[in-house]
Design a protein around this motif. Structure first.
Motif, short mmCIF file in Angstrom:
data_model
loop_
_atom_site.label_atom_id
_atom_site.label_comp_id
_atom_site.label_asym_id
_atom_site.label_seq_id
_atom_site.Cartn_x
_atom_site.Cartn_y
_atom_site.Cartn_z
N ARG A 23 0.81 -1.22 0.00
CA ARG A 23 0.00 0.00 0.00
C ARG A 23 0.84 1.28 0.00
O ARG A 23 0.39 2.30 0.50
CB ARG A 23 -0.96 0.04 1.20
CG ARG A 23 -2.10 -0.93 1.12
CD ARG A 23 -3.16 -0.45 0.15
NE ARG A 23 -4.10 -1.52 -0.16
CZ ARG A 23 -5.26 -1.68 0.45
NH1 ARG A 23 -5.64 -0.86 1.37
NH2 ARG A 23 -6.05 -2.69 0.11
N GLY A 26 -0.77 4.54 -1.78
CA GLY A 26 -2.15 4.89 -1.40
C GLY A 26 -2.33 6.21 -0.69
O GLY A 26 -1.61 7.18 -0.91
N LEU A 74 -9.17 -6.69 -6.88
CA LEU A 74 -10.54 -6.94 -7.33
C LEU A 74 -10.72 -6.87 -8.84
O LEU A 74 -11.80 -7.20 -9.35
CB LEU A 74 -11.49 -5.95 -6.65
CG LEU A 74 -11.48 -6.05 -5.12
CD1 LEU A 74 -12.34 -4.95 -4.51
CD2 LEU A 74 -11.99 -7.41 -4.66
N GLY A 91 -15.61 0.55 1.79
CA GLY A 91 -14.60 -0.30 1.17
C GLY A 91 -15.17 -0.90 -0.09
O GLY A 91 -16.12 -0.35 -0.67
N PHE A 138 0.77 -8.14 -8.83
CA PHE A 138 0.10 -8.90 -7.76
C PHE A 138 -1.28 -9.34 -8.20
O PHE A 138 -1.84 -8.82 -9.17
CB PHE A 138 -0.01 -8.06 -6.48
CG PHE A 138 -0.89 -6.85 -6.63
CD1 PHE A 138 -2.27 -6.93 -6.44
CD2 PHE A 138 -0.35 -5.62 -6.98
CE1 PHE A 138 -3.08 -5.81 -6.59
CE2 PHE A 138 -1.16 -4.49 -7.14
CZ PHE A 138 -2.52 -4.59 -6.94
N THR A 144 -9.69 -14.80 -0.64
CA THR A 144 -9.93 -13.38 -0.40
C THR A 144 -10.90 -12.81 -1.45
O THR A 144 -11.83 -12.06 -1.12
CB THR A 144 -8.58 -12.64 -0.41
OG1 THR A 144 -7.77 -13.24 0.60
CG2 THR A 144 -8.74 -11.15 -0.15
N TYR A 148 -15.21 -11.45 -0.98
CA TYR A 148 -15.93 -10.27 -1.50
C TYR A 148 -17.07 -10.69 -2.43
O TYR A 148 -18.14 -10.11 -2.42
CB TYR A 148 -14.98 -9.34 -2.24
CG TYR A 148 -14.08 -8.53 -1.33
CD1 TYR A 148 -14.60 -7.51 -0.54
CD2 TYR A 148 -12.72 -8.79 -1.23
CE1 TYR A 148 -13.79 -6.76 0.30
CE2 TYR A 148 -11.89 -8.05 -0.39
CZ TYR A 148 -12.44 -7.04 0.38
OH TYR A 148 -11.62 -6.31 1.21
#
Ligand code: CP3
Length: 334
Positions: A23, A26, A74, A91, A138, A144, A148
């Protein structure tokens, strides 16, 4: 010559530990927040020009040994037929989550075509800084991503997905398989587009029982990482006490969260490791950050260690602390 980070990932002894941060591109960086006032998150990651600029922000600030592409785990939801967005204060939200056990058999579209904006980002980065720093690609891991896809929103306990495992194990297996197939192809596509190293983030998979992890997930991690043509890192939180399951993934490097004692991990694992300063320590003053960072480096030893945090940079982290963290690695002398 190979990048320092690549050499450490192969287990070589390095003159100092390579360093990057999860991160790092970010919200703790002011220019990121300004750009996000102009573009939605999805616009930013789907516009290679903007995503390139964001990826390079930490380069301008810190000169880390690795630049992680600005994107999200995602992105693979879309080739599998899910729509999503990032909702402020909530989120990630999946607009059409899995509706039931009959809704898991997903044939996927053309991954490299659907995600060509990621390929274009990596190609641009390779041209800009490919010689100076390692490019890190990545992807999310199956658990994971499925969390979602099933919950439709962040779930602290991952109960919706764990409930699917309990009631409909075949559907659970099929859904994880769908994500694994896409991810395998996606990571190789990133390497072909310029990534020097790839990280598999199955951040939440520590929520599984050890037996379920071994039965349902480990074979998929192994498949995903088996023939990717670059050094790989696996990262799962809450795996303290069962690091062997991470090593068995076949990843070149095992990522450690901050709850793992670095010295014990070194005793338990033969693989190179990445980590693992507690991200909250970056809220301490720079002297504290330097002292704690040196302790991680010393416990990890001189070979096969990539310095990182034990999870992502928190959103309000001071730039000065991140700088102290990176500099500690860059100035370190064995
Ligand atoms: O600097 C980097 O590490 C680069 C890119 C990156 C992002 N997300 C950018 C991002 C990476 C590697 C991720 C991984 C990711 N995304 C994970 C796995 C690792 C982890 O941190 O646990 C997960 C679970 C996601 C899903 C996701 N996307 C979350 C939890 C969030 C944050 C939501 C929030 O409100 O804080 C996102 C959005 C996201 N991805 C942001 C960034 C910089 C924040 C977007 C914004 O509001 O500007």
């Amino acid at each position: 010559m190979d990048h320092l980070l690549v050499r450490a990932a192969r287990g070589e002894r390095t003159e100092r530990p390579p360093v990057w941060l999860m991160r790092q591109a970010g919200r703790h960086i002011p220019e990121y927040r300004e750009l996000r006032a102009e573009y939605s998150f999805l616009e930013a990651i789907k516009t290679p020009e903007v995503a390139t600029e964001i990826t390079l922000l930490p380069w301008e600030y810190y000169r880390p040994d690795g630049l992680v592409m600005f994107s999200d785990i995602l992105t693979v939801l879309e080739p599998l037929g899910f729509s999503y967005h990032i909702e402020s204060g909530v989120g990630p939200v999946v607009e059409n989550p899995v509706s039931g056990p009959a809704d898991v058999d997903r044939s996927h579209g053309n991954v490299t075509q659907d995600l060509d904006y990621v390929g274009e980002l990596l190609r641009r980065l390779a041209r800009r800084v490919g010689d100076e720093t390692a490019l890190i690609g990545f992807a999310g891991g199956p658990f994971t991503l499925a969390s979602y896809a099933v919950a439709g929103e962040p779930s602290r306990t991952h109960m919706p997905l764990r409930r699917l495992r309990a009631r409909h194990p075949d559907a659970f297996r099929t859904l994880l398989r769908a994500f694994a197939d896409v991810t395998r192809e996606y990571l190789q596509f990133q390497v072909d587009s310029g990534a020097d190293v790839v990280q598999l983030f199955d951040t939440y998979a520590g929520a599984l029982t050890p037996a379920d992890y071994r039965e349902f997930l480990l074979p998929l991690h192994r498949e995903i990482l088996a023939d990717v043509d670059a050094p790989s890192i696996v990262f799962v939180r809450r795996m303290n006490g069962r690091l062997d399951l991470l090593a068995e993934s076949g990843a070149d490097v095992v990522g450690l969260d901050w709850t793992v004692d670095m010295a014990r991990a070194r005793d338990q694992l033969d693989t190179p490791v990445q980590g693992n300063l507690d991200p909250s320590y970056l809220y301490g003053d720079p002297a504290f950050v330097r002292e704690q960072t040196r302790e991680v480096i010393e416990k990890a030893g001189p070979a096969g260690h990539i310095l990182n945090l034990g999870h992502g940079v928190d959103r309000d982290t001071p730039v000065e602390s991140v700088r102290a963290f990176v500099e500690t690695a860059k100035e370190y002398e064995r």
